[in-house]
Enzyme design. Structure first.
Site, PDB file in Angstrom:
ATOM      1  N   CYS A  95       0.834  -1.196   0.000  1.00 60.27           N
ATOM      2  CA  CYS A  95       0.000   0.000   0.000  1.00 60.27           C
ATOM      3  C   CYS A  95       0.872   1.249   0.000  1.00 60.27           C
ATOM      4  O   CYS A  95       1.997   1.246   0.510  1.00 60.27           O
ATOM      5  CB  CYS A  95      -0.908  -0.011   1.234  1.00 60.27           C
ATOM      6  SG  CYS A  95      -2.086   1.347   1.305  1.00 60.27           S
ATOM      7  N   ASP A 141       0.410   3.731   1.774  1.00 61.60           N
ATOM      8  CA  ASP A 141       0.339   4.308   3.118  1.00 61.60           C
ATOM      9  C   ASP A 141       1.733   4.663   3.637  1.00 61.60           C
ATOM     10  O   ASP A 141       2.663   3.852   3.567  1.00 61.60           O
ATOM     11  CB  ASP A 141      -0.325   3.294   4.063  1.00 61.60           C
ATOM     12  CG  ASP A 141      -0.739   3.907   5.381  1.00 61.60           C
ATOM     13  OD1 ASP A 141       0.154   4.318   6.153  1.00 61.60           O
ATOM     14  OD2 ASP A 141      -1.952   3.967   5.668  1.00 61.60           O
ATOM     15  N   ARG A 146       2.924   4.814   6.460  1.00 60.47           N
ATOM     16  CA  ARG A 146       3.388   4.058   7.619  1.00 60.47           C
ATOM     17  C   ARG A 146       3.978   2.706   7.261  1.00 60.47           C
ATOM     18  O   ARG A 146       4.506   2.001   8.131  1.00 60.47           O
ATOM     19  CB  ARG A 146       2.218   3.857   8.600  1.00 60.47           C
ATOM     20  CG  ARG A 146       1.611   5.142   9.125  1.00 60.47           C
ATOM     21  CD  ARG A 146       0.265   4.875   9.793  1.00 60.47           C
ATOM     22  NE  ARG A 146      -0.734   4.426   8.836  1.00 60.47           N
ATOM     23  CZ  ARG A 146      -1.972   4.063   9.163  1.00 60.47           C
ATOM     24  NH1 ARG A 146      -2.346   4.074  10.438  1.00 60.47           N
ATOM     25  NH2 ARG A 146      -2.829   3.682   8.236  1.00 60.47           N
ATOM     26  N   HIS A 195      -2.125  -4.120   5.292  1.00 64.29           N
ATOM     27  CA  HIS A 195      -1.740  -3.653   6.628  1.00 64.29           C
ATOM     28  C   HIS A 195      -2.957  -3.253   7.451  1.00 64.29           C
ATOM     29  O   HIS A 195      -4.055  -3.037   6.915  1.00 64.29           O
ATOM     30  CB  HIS A 195      -0.771  -2.464   6.514  1.00 64.29           C
ATOM     31  CG  HIS A 195      -1.381  -1.237   5.924  1.00 64.29           C
ATOM     32  ND1 HIS A 195      -1.946  -0.244   6.695  1.00 64.29           N
ATOM     33  CD2 HIS A 195      -1.537  -0.836   4.633  1.00 64.29           C
ATOM     34  CE1 HIS A 195      -2.408   0.717   5.903  1.00 64.29           C
ATOM     35  NE2 HIS A 195      -2.175   0.375   4.649  1.00 64.29           N
ATOM     36  N   CYS A 235      -6.005   0.196   7.315  1.00 65.43           N
ATOM     37  CA  CYS A 235      -5.824   0.602   5.914  1.00 65.43           C
ATOM     38  C   CYS A 235      -6.959   1.536   5.488  1.00 65.43           C
ATOM     39  O   CYS A 235      -8.128   1.154   5.484  1.00 65.43           O
ATOM     40  CB  CYS A 235      -5.792  -0.628   5.013  1.00 65.43           C
ATOM     41  SG  CYS A 235      -5.631  -0.242   3.251  1.00 65.43           S
TER      42      CYS A 235
END
Length: 209
Positions: free
Chosen positions: A41, A43, A45, A102, A105
C-alpha cells in the site's frame, strides 16, 4: 520544515549510509537483480525495506492505494501496476511476489464509505472499485457485524483477492504452476510490528516466527 528535514536526510545519507554500503551501491550501478516483487500500500506508515530489513537491490516495489492488483487485461491505456508486474516477472525474473496489506488501511476502510464521499475523487473511487468484491464477501460474514473484525476481514480478504488476481496473469500462472515463482500474502500490523502470513492450505493468516 518537513522539506528541510528531507533535504537534510539526503545529505546525511550521502555522508553516512552511502559510505557504509559503498561497495553495494557501486555494484548496483551496473544493474539490478531483485529476488522479490513486493506489492504494498502507498500508506506512509508502511516501509517495505524496513519491515523486511532488506537492502537496496533486493526488492522491486509497487505501491498503490490498498495494494490492489488489477486483473490481467490487454489495453491501449497506460497501465502502471500491470506493466510493473510484467516487467518484474518477465524482465527481472523475480522468484517471489509478496502482496502486503496492513492494519488500519484507509483504502480498505473507504470501501464502506457512501458514494458521495468520492465526489471530488473520481479516480480513487474507480480504483477502489476493483476491490468491491472484497466488501461484498465480507458483508456476508456474520463476524463483520463487529467493526474491528470487519476491518481485519477486509484487509486480509483484500490480500487474498489480489493473490487471485495475480493468477489471472498468464505468465504468472505458468511460472507458479512450474514452481519457479512463489506467491505470498502478508498482513502487517502497524502498532505491534507483527506480520501475519496467509496459508492457502489452511485458509487463514498466521503469525510469522
Amino acid at each position: 520544515m518537513a522539506m528541510e528535514k528531507i533535504l537534510k536526510g539526503v545529505v546525511e545519507f550521502r555522508k553516512h549510509d552511502f559510505e557504509k554500503h559503498r561497495a553495494l551501491f557501486e555494484g548496483l550501478g551496473q544493474g539490478q537483480q531483485p529476488h522479490t516483487l513486493f506489492i504494498g500500500c502507498s500508506d506512509s506508515r508502511v516501509d517495505p525495506n524496513l519491515i523486511t530489513r532488506s537492502l537496496p537491490g533486493e526488492l522491486f516495489i509497487i505501491r498503490n492505494v490498498a495494494n490492489i492488483v488489477p486483473q490481467y487485461r490487454e489495453s491501449g491505456e497506460y497501465l502502471a501496476t500491470t506493466s510493473a508486474i510484467e516487467y518484474a516477472v518477465l524482465a527481472l525474473e523475480v522468484e517471489n511476489i509478496v502482496v502486503c496489506g496492513h492494519s488500519n488501511c484507509g483504502g480498505c476502510a473507504a470501501l464502506y464509505l457512501p458514494e458521495e464521499s468520492f465526489a471530488n475523487m473520481p479516480h480513487t473511487r474507480r480504483w477502489l472499485g476493483q476491490a468491491w468484491v472484497v466488501r461484498r464477501r465480507v458483508e456476508q460474514n456474520p463476524e463483520a457485524a463487529d467493526i474491528g473484525a470487519r476491518e481485519w476481514l477486509t484487509e486480509q480478504g483484500n490480500v487474498v483477492q489480489q493473490l487471485r488476481n495475480l493468477l489471472s496473469y498468464p505468465f504468472i500462472r505458468e511460472r507458479f504452476k512450474q514452481g519457479s515463482l512463489k506467491l505470498h500474502g502478508w498482513h502487517y500490523i502497524i502498532p505491534s510490528g507483527k506480520v501475519l502470513a496467509y496459508d492457502p492450505l489452511k485458509g487463514y493468516f498466521g503469525e510469522m516466527y
